[in-house]
Design a protein around this motif. Structure first.
Motif, PDB file in Angstrom:
ATOM      1  N   PHE A 183      65.079  32.290 -23.292  1.00  0.00           N
ATOM      2  CA  PHE A 183      64.331  31.479 -23.460  1.00  0.00           C
ATOM      3  C   PHE A 183      62.969  30.966 -23.016  1.00  0.00           C
ATOM      4  CE2 PHE A 183      69.753  30.218 -24.752  1.00  0.00           C
ATOM      5  CZ  PHE A 183      69.291  29.887 -25.475  1.00  0.00           C
ATOM      6  N   ALA A 184      62.733  29.463 -23.636  1.00  0.00           N
ATOM      7  CA  ALA A 184      61.733  29.515 -22.746  1.00  0.00           C
ATOM      8  C   ALA A 184      61.661  29.319 -21.666  1.00  0.00           C
ATOM      9  CB  ALA A 184      60.846  28.326 -23.381  1.00  0.00           C
ATOM     10  N   ARG A 185      60.445  29.102 -20.611  1.00  0.00           N
ATOM     11  CA  ARG A 185      61.223  28.628 -18.997  1.00  0.00           C
ATOM     12  C   ARG A 185      61.402  27.745 -19.284  1.00  0.00           C
ATOM     13  NH1 ARG A 185      58.612  31.900 -15.173  1.00  0.00           N
ATOM     14  NH2 ARG A 185      60.041  30.387 -13.480  1.00  0.00           N
ATOM     15  N   GLY A 186      62.752  26.674 -18.391  1.00  0.00           N
ATOM     16  CA  GLY A 186      63.601  25.838 -18.211  1.00  0.00           C
ATOM     17  C   GLY A 186      64.427  25.986 -19.201  1.00  0.00           C
ATOM     18  N   GLY A 187      64.873  27.336 -19.119  1.00  0.00           N
ATOM     19  CA  GLY A 187      65.748  27.963 -20.500  1.00  0.00           C
ATOM     20  C   GLY A 187      67.178  27.211 -19.855  1.00  0.00           C
ATOM     21  N   SER A 188      67.463  27.017 -19.009  1.00  0.00           N
ATOM     22  CA  SER A 188      68.968  26.431 -18.638  1.00  0.00           C
ATOM     23  C   SER A 188      69.270  24.922 -18.609  1.00  0.00           C
ATOM     24  CB  SER A 188      69.145  26.862 -16.788  1.00  0.00           C
ATOM     25  OG  SER A 188      69.387  28.370 -16.183  1.00  0.00           O
ATOM     26  N   ASP A 189      68.289  24.346 -19.504  1.00  0.00           N
ATOM     27  CA  ASP A 189      68.398  23.018 -20.113  1.00  0.00           C
ATOM     28  C   ASP A 189      69.094  23.522 -21.363  1.00  0.00           C
ATOM     29  OD1 ASP A 189      68.307  21.583 -17.889  1.00  0.00           O
ATOM     30  OD2 ASP A 189      65.909  21.901 -18.452  1.00  0.00           O
ATOM     31  N   ILE A 190      68.575  24.624 -22.035  1.00  0.00           N
ATOM     32  CA  ILE A 190      68.542  25.431 -23.272  1.00  0.00           C
ATOM     33  C   ILE A 190      70.352  25.497 -23.168  1.00  0.00           C
ATOM     34  CG2 ILE A 190      68.280  25.973 -25.464  1.00  0.00           C
ATOM     35  CD1 ILE A 190      65.710  26.483 -24.718  1.00  0.00           C
ATOM     36  N   THR A 191      70.818  26.229 -22.310  1.00  0.00           N
ATOM     37  CA  THR A 191      71.372  26.871 -22.280  1.00  0.00           C
ATOM     38  C   THR A 191      72.939  25.558 -21.993  1.00  0.00           C
ATOM     39  OG1 THR A 191      71.147  29.027 -21.186  1.00  0.00           O
ATOM     40  CG2 THR A 191      72.827  28.532 -21.267  1.00  0.00           C
ATOM     41  N   GLY A 192      72.931  24.686 -21.287  1.00  0.00           N
ATOM     42  CA  GLY A 192      73.732  23.857 -20.955  1.00  0.00           C
ATOM     43  C   GLY A 192      74.019  22.599 -22.416  1.00  0.00           C
ATOM     44  N   SER A 193      72.547  22.667 -22.921  1.00  0.00           N
ATOM     45  CA  SER A 193      72.812  21.844 -24.198  1.00  0.00           C
ATOM     46  C   SER A 193      73.193  22.458 -25.447  1.00  0.00           C
ATOM     47  CB  SER A 193      71.276  21.735 -24.916  1.00  0.00           C
ATOM     48  OG  SER A 193      71.200  20.946 -25.669  1.00  0.00           O
TER      49      SER A 193
END
Length: 460
Positions: free
Chosen positions: A195-205
Motif C-alpha cells: 500500500f502507500a506509506r502508512g499502509g499498516s493503518d490500511i491493513t488494520g482497517s
C-alpha cells in the motif's frame, strides 16, 4: 473482538515491544494484532523500511549488500536480545531475506515492493516468537494465508473487495492471538504489493472490517489527535471524538496520524476507531465514529495544512460558455495518468491543484505543452509552491458566518488567500495560501476559534 495495530515507534526496540505485550495481555478481546516494521529509536535513526528500499536499490545496481543486510538483521536481533533470545532466531531471517532478494519478479517496481514489505513480514514473525516466549498463545498469519488480495500497481496497492469474504472465513482458535504484517497484500498473480506509506493503518482497517471487529485500536506515539499540528501551535486542543469524514478531510490535508485512505474499510464496515498511545495506554485517546454520533457546539474540529501541492492556473475568456472545456482538460490528465486534487473555477479561468508527486518523470512538461496545444489558453501559469489549509468540523454545517469566522482572522493578519473553496459536504473549508504564510495563517485561524486548549462555542 478487537483488531489492534502498532506503529513503527511502538516496535522500534525491545523495551517498546514489552509495552505492546502488556497492552495485549491486558484485554482478552485484543485477538488480531497488526504490526509495522520497526521505526526510529531516536531522531537520527533510520526506519527499517527505508533501509530495505536502499537494499533493493543496491541489488538493482548490483552493489555489495552484506553490511546493509547485517544492519537490518541486527535491528531485529537487538529486539530479540532484550528477551534473552540468541542469534538462532535471526539467522532464519537472514536466509529468508536473501531468498526474497534473489527471487524473480515481473519488474523492478515489484522487486522494490517485495523488499519494502519485508520489514513488516519479519516484524510479524519475530513479534509472534516474542509473544510466545512471554507466555501468550500466538500465531503468525500472512496475507497469502488469509487471502488479502490487492490490485497490481506496484507501491499503490488497493484491496480487492473479495478479500473481505476470505478474511471472514479465517478461523481464530480460542484464546489465540493472531499476529499479522501490515503494509502489503498479494496480487491475484501471487506478487507481493505494498500500500502507500502508512499502509499498516490500511491493513488494520481492512482486517477490522473483514473480521467485523467491535473496535479497531490504533496505537501510536501520541496521547490523542490534536486539533492542529503541535509543531505549529503550542499545546493545541485535544480531540476526544471525531467523525470518519472529519478524519478523512484532515488526513488528506496533512494530519500525520492516518494515511487518508486508511480508514475507508473501517468506514465501510462502520467499525469505530480508537487512536491511543503505546506509552500511556490507559489514556482514552481519540475515538473516530460515524457522524451520527457527533453533536458539535463549536464550529471547528481541526485545522490541517500541507505544502505538498502545485497549481496550474488556466485563463481563457468565457470558459463558462465553452462547451466541453473541462472535458478536454480532464482528457489530457487521463492520457498522462495524472490525478488532480481540486479544480476550482470561475467564468474565465480554472485552477487545477495537484499533489507534487503526480508531476514527476516529465509529466508536468507534457501536461503544459498539451494544454497549450489543445486548449490554447490566454494565460497558463504554474504556482509550483502552493500550500493548502483545510479547516474541518461537523459544526460548520448550516452555520451562519462560518467562512467569515475563518477568513476574517487572516485579513486581520494581512494574509492574502489564493483560493477559497467549501466542500459539498459543508464540513470543510479549503484555503490556498503562499507557503511562507502557512504557519502564520494556521495560527491565526486557531487563535480565533480556540482558547485555553478548547474550542470556542458561539451561538448560531
Amino acid at each position: 473482538m478487537k483488531v489492534v495495530k502498532f506503529g513503527g515507534t511502538s516496535l522500534a526496540s525491545g523495551s517498546q515491544v514489552k509495552k505492546v505485550i502488556k497492552i495485549i495481555a491486558a484485554d482478552k478481546k485484543r485477538r488480531v494484532v497488526v504490526v509495522s516494521a520497526p521505526g526510529k529509536r531516536f531522531s537520527e535513526d533510520t526506519k527499517i523500511t527505508d533501509l530495505l528500499l536502499q537494499l533493493a536499490e543496491n541489488d538493482i545496481q548490483k552493489k555489495d549488500n552484506t553490511k546493509l543486510r547485517q544492519q537490518i538483521i541486527q535491528r531485529y536481533q537487538d529486539i530479540a536480545d532484550d528477551f534473552g533470545l540468541g542469534p538462532d532466531i535471526t539467522n532464519e531471517l537472514t536466509e529468508y531475506l536473501k531468498k526474497i532478494e534473489t527471487g524473480k519478479y515481473p519488474s523492478e517496481a515489484f522487486f522494490r515492493a517485495a523488499l519494502a514489505a519485508q520489514g513488516e513480514h519479519m516484524s510479524a514473525w519475530l513479534i509472534t516468537k516474542l509473544f510466545q516466549a512471554s507466555g501468550l498463545k500466538a500465531r503468525n498469519l500472512t496475507p497469502e494465508q488469509i487471502g488479502l488480495l490487492v490490485s497490481s500497481r506496484p507501491g499503490q496497492a488497493q484491496v480487492l473487495p473479495r478479500s473481505y469474504a476470505k478474511i471472514a472465513q479465517t478461523k481464530l482458535n480460542e484464546d489465540e492471538i493472531v499476529v499479522f504484517p501490515g503494509f502489503y497484500g498479494v496480487t491475484k498473480e501471487g506478487w507481493i504489493n505494498t500500500f502507500a506509506r502508512g499502509g499498516s493503518d490500511i491493513t488494520g482497517s481492512i482486517l477490522a472490517r473483514g473480521f467485523a471487529s467491535e473496535l479497531y485500536e490504533n496505537f501510536t506515539d501520541v496521547d490523542t489527535i490534536y486539533s492542529v499540528d503541535p509543531h505549529l501551535v503550542k499545546d493545541p486542543a485535544a480531540i476526544t471524538k471525531m467523525s470518519y469524514r472529519e478524519m478523512r478531510e484532515l488526513s488528506y490535508a496533512g494530519f500525520g496520524v492516518f494515511n487518508d485512505e486508511a480508514i475507508l474499510p473501517a468506514i465501510e464496515g462502520q467499525i469505530p476507531i480508537n487512536v491511543k498511545n503505546t506509552n500511556d495506554p490507559e489514556k482514552k485517546g481519540t475515538m473516530i465514529v460515524p457522524a451520527s454520533q457527533i453533536h458539535r457546539k463549536s464550529k471547528i474540529t481541526g485545522i490541517a495544512s500541507s505544502d505538498k501541492f502545485s497549481a496550474l492556473f488556466i485563463h481563457s475568456y468565457l470558459v463558462n460558455r465553452q462547451v466541453g472545456f473541462s472535458l478536454k482538460v480532464l482528457q489530457i490528465l487521463a492520457d498522462l495518468n495524472i490525478s488532480y486534487e481540486h479544480m476550482p473555477s470561475g467564468i474565465d479561468d480554472i485552477t487545477i491543484i495537484f499533489a507534487k508527486d503526480q508531476l514527476t518523470n516529465g509529466r508536468k512538461e507534457q501536461l503544459t505543452q498539451r494544454v497549450k496545444d489543445e486548449i490554447k489558453p490566454d494565460t497558463l501559469e504554474w504556482k509550483n509552491d502552493y500550500s493548502i489549509i483545510m479547516v474541518v468540523g461537523e459544526g460548520l454545517v448550516n452555520r451562519v458566518g462560518a467562512i467569515a469566522g475563518i477568513v476574517d482572522p487572516l485579513k486581520d493578519k494581512g494574509i492574502s488567500l489564493t483560493m477559497v473553496n467549501q466542500g459539498s459536504s459543508e464540513i470543510s473549508i479549503m484555503l490556498g495560501v503562499r507557503p511562507s504564510e502557512e504557519k502564520k495563517a494556521v495560527e491565526a485561524i486557531y487563535d480565533a476559534n480556540f482558547k485555553d486548549g478548547k474550542p470556542i462555542v458561539k451561538n448560531q
